[in-house]
Scaffold this active site. Structure first.
Site, PDB file in Angstrom:
ATOM      1  N   HIS A  54      -5.761   2.859   1.127  1.00  0.00           N
ATOM      2  CA  HIS A  54      -5.051   4.037   1.644  1.00  0.00           C
ATOM      3  C   HIS A  54      -5.765   4.699   2.826  1.00  0.00           C
ATOM      4  CE1 HIS A  54      -2.892   3.225  -1.902  1.00  0.00           C
ATOM      5  NE2 HIS A  54      -3.571   3.972  -2.746  1.00  0.00           N
ATOM      6  N   ASP A 104       0.906  -1.136   0.000  1.00  0.00           N
ATOM      7  CA  ASP A 104       0.000   0.000   0.000  1.00  0.00           C
ATOM      8  C   ASP A 104       0.948   1.189   0.000  1.00  0.00           C
ATOM      9  OD1 ASP A 104      -1.411   2.281   0.889  1.00  0.00           O
ATOM     10  OD2 ASP A 104      -3.018   0.975   1.581  1.00  0.00           O
ATOM     11  N   HIS A 105       1.094   1.857  -1.122  1.00  0.00           N
ATOM     12  CA  HIS A 105       2.212   2.797  -1.225  1.00  0.00           C
ATOM     13  C   HIS A 105       2.063   3.986  -0.261  1.00  0.00           C
ATOM     14  CE1 HIS A 105      -0.353   5.190  -3.957  1.00  0.00           C
ATOM     15  NE2 HIS A 105       0.476   6.183  -3.764  1.00  0.00           N
TER      16      HIS A 105
HETATM   17  C1  BG6 Z   1      -3.380   4.764  -6.325  1.00  0.00           C
HETATM   18  C2  BG6 Z   1      -4.727   4.811  -7.004  1.00  0.00           C
HETATM   19  O1  BG6 Z   1      -3.307   3.685  -5.446  1.00  0.00           O
HETATM   20  O2  BG6 Z   1      -3.172   5.970  -5.609  1.00  0.00           O
HETATM   21  C3  BG6 Z   1      -4.851   6.041  -7.895  1.00  0.00           C
HETATM   22  O3  BG6 Z   1      -4.915   3.646  -7.769  1.00  0.00           O
HETATM   23  C4  BG6 Z   1      -4.502   7.290  -7.126  1.00  0.00           C
HETATM   24  O4  BG6 Z   1      -6.148   6.123  -8.444  1.00  0.00           O
HETATM   25  C5  BG6 Z   1      -3.179   7.129  -6.408  1.00  0.00           C
HETATM   26  O5  BG6 Z   1      -4.447   8.357  -8.048  1.00  0.00           O
HETATM   27  C6  BG6 Z   1      -2.897   8.305  -5.505  1.00  0.00           C
HETATM   28  O6  BG6 Z   1      -1.593   8.209  -5.018  1.00  0.00           O
HETATM   29  P1  BG6 Z   1      -0.776   9.492  -4.595  1.00  0.00           P
HETATM   30  O7  BG6 Z   1       0.500   8.943  -4.075  1.00  0.00           O
HETATM   31  O8  BG6 Z   1      -0.609  10.342  -5.816  1.00  0.00           O
HETATM   32  O9  BG6 Z   1      -1.603  10.184  -3.561  1.00  0.00           O
END
Ligand code: BG6
Length: 483
Positions: free
Chosen positions: A237, A174-175
């Site tokens: 997230h 989960d980045h």
């Molecule tokens: C991803 C989603 O996990 O996270 C995307 O699939 C989203 O739809 C993105 O745009 C948002 O990541 P960040 O790091 O730009 O907030």
């Protein structure tokens, strides 16, 4: 952060896709540049396209940007194979054995950057070709989200995964957990003595978590039509952010201790009945509108989206965590695409002082601790203060911490997570029981939405989402801080 001790091989399934050139190669290049990888990490791409090493490298050179990426690309190899094709995995096996004969490798990380519909095939392919056995080095697997599309499919996926890998070998990404500002939540809470005594239902009125994006679905209409905001952002997230805010202090800062506490939070979330869902949630979809002064199309006009789609691009929840710390403290979660601006923030609103002592004190805002996840990363605590002068006049002021104070850039989420997978630290990855508990929450809401006759409420692109999302808080005498 300790440097990895030995070199390793990163096998990327679905290597010709977006993720490899956008995230993985730049992350590996940066880890090399900053000296965090002491010995070479070699990338082996696996995908269906008919390429060889050289044409794969050429493909990457056309798309990958960033300092130091040339050297990483020059060292990559390619194995062509279908995800369902046993021969492909045998070719991979042979290639890996050759590479490992040439230079010692501490182990392999298999990275699933392929479409999720192939995950099971890949697990089986790896298992049948005996590629998961830890003979001559570690074997780990990194699995990208979405992990399943509901509880049942996530459980099935976990069962398949565990036929081949043990949980300690599995790293579900989960980045958001790799973001500096997200890691700092635990440091703020547990490395400072002042917050913990206040961090509960006696002093906290409610918590808001907003992840707002100004982008639309871009070229991902097909994927998004399946996922929606619920599966794309909420299940992972936002619920993850909530666990970090709500968890108990872990007994140690290690993978099991931290995840034990996070999973307890998810298990304590009160699951709304389908009848309650309309009162506790909002779903919206962006219509045409204006962003930064430019007209932008609505979701239904995006490519690969049916003109009558009822997929939500916005979701808001009011959740309750039923435990001693949080009973009766609402957690409001909100995420959406094509909102007015990109901003992610967690705000913890404290209760007001129990007695009003000063004139016009009621005009002060309550104390709010705002954790700005991105952009403009930082932390603000708003407090009431006396305006200098003879009269007692009160005003809200802000105590501010800005990440610029460190004078250095943080580590990108993918660098951090790749590094941790390489050293085998699962703290910032989601565990089996955690991902399943998160689906349980999402499933309860989805069940309610399925019974609703009305589809999502249309909001103009460039706004802060449907009006009902404001009403969700107004109803409780509150309002969204971020807007
Ligand atoms: C991803 C989603 O996990 O996270 C995307 O699939 C989203 O739809 C993105 O745009 C948002 O990541 P960040 O790091 O730009 O907030």
């Amino acid at each position: 952060m300790s440097a990895t001790q030995e070199g390793a091989i990163l096998v990327v399934f679905g290597a010709t896709g977006d993720l490899t050139h956008r995230k993985l190669i730049p992350a590996v290049a940066e880890l090399h540049r900053t000296g965090l990888l002491k010995r070479p990490l070699r990338i082996v791409g696996y995908a269906r396209q008919d390429l060889d090493d050289e044409s794969f490298r050429d493909l990457l050179r056309q798309t990958v940007e960033g300092e130091g990426t040339d050297a990483v690309i020059a060292d990559t190899c390619y194995v062509r194979g279908d995800f369902q094709d046993a021969e492909g995995y045998q070719r991979l096996r042979k290639r890996l054995a050759e590479l490992e004969k040439d230079s010692h490798s501490a182990g392999r990380v298999y990275y699933l950057a392929a479409p999720p519909s192939f995950y099971t095939d890949i697990f089986r392919g790896i298992g049948e070709a005996d590629l998961a056995k830890e003979d001559g080095g570690f074997r780990r697997i990194v699995v990208e989200k979405p992990f399943g599309r509901d509880l049942k499919t996530a459980q099935d996926l976990n069962t398949e995964l565990h036929q081949v890998f043990q949980e300690s070998q599995v790293f579900r990404i989960d980045h958001y957990l790799g973001k500096e500002t997200v890691q700092n939540i635990l440091v703020l809470r547990f490395a400072n003595g002042i917050f913990e005594p206040l961090w509960n239902r006696r002093y906290i009125d409610h918590v808001q978590i907003t992840v707002a994006e100004s982008l639309g679905v871009e070229h991902r209409g097909r994927y998004y039509e399946e996922a929606g905001a619920l599966r794309d952002m909420m299940q992972n997230h936002l619920l993850q952010l909530m666990t970090l805010i709500a968890m108990e202090p872990p007994v140690a800062f290690d993978a099991d201790a931290v995840r034990n506490e996070k999973v307890k939070v998810l298990r304590a979330v009160r699951l709304p009945s389908p009848q309650e869902v309309p009162h506790l949630t909002v779903r919206g979809q962006y219509g045409p509108g204006d962003l930064d002064g430019k007209p932008v199309p609505g979701y239904r006009q995006e490519s690969d989206v049916p003109p009558d789609s009822i997929r939500e691009t916005f979701a808001a929840f009011k959740l309750k965590i039923e435990n001693w710390r949080w009973a009766d403290v609402p957690f409001y979660l909100r995420t959406g695409k094509r909102l007015e601006r990109r901003a992610s923030e967690i705000s913890v609103q404290f209760q007001r002082a129990p007695q009003r002592l000063f004139p016009r004190e009621a005009r002060l805002k309550p104390n709010v601790l705002r954790l700005r996840i991105q952009p403009d990363e930082g932390i603000t605590l708003s407090v009431g203060a006396k305006v200098p002068g003879m009269r007692i006049e009160l005003r809200d002021v802000e105590m501010e911490f800005d990440y610029d104070a460190f004078g250095r850039r943080g580590t990108e989420a993918y660098e951090r997570l790749l590094h941790d997978a390489l050293i085998g630290d699962g703290t910032l990855f989601t565990r089996k029981d955690e991902v399943e508990a998160a689906w349980q929450v999402v499933d309860a809401i989805e069940r309610g939405w399925q019974q609703e006759e009305a589809g999502p409420e249309i909001y103009p692109a460039g706004s802060w989402g449907p009006e009902s999302a404001d009403e969700l808080l107004h109803h409780d005498g509150r309002r969204w801080h971020l807007r």
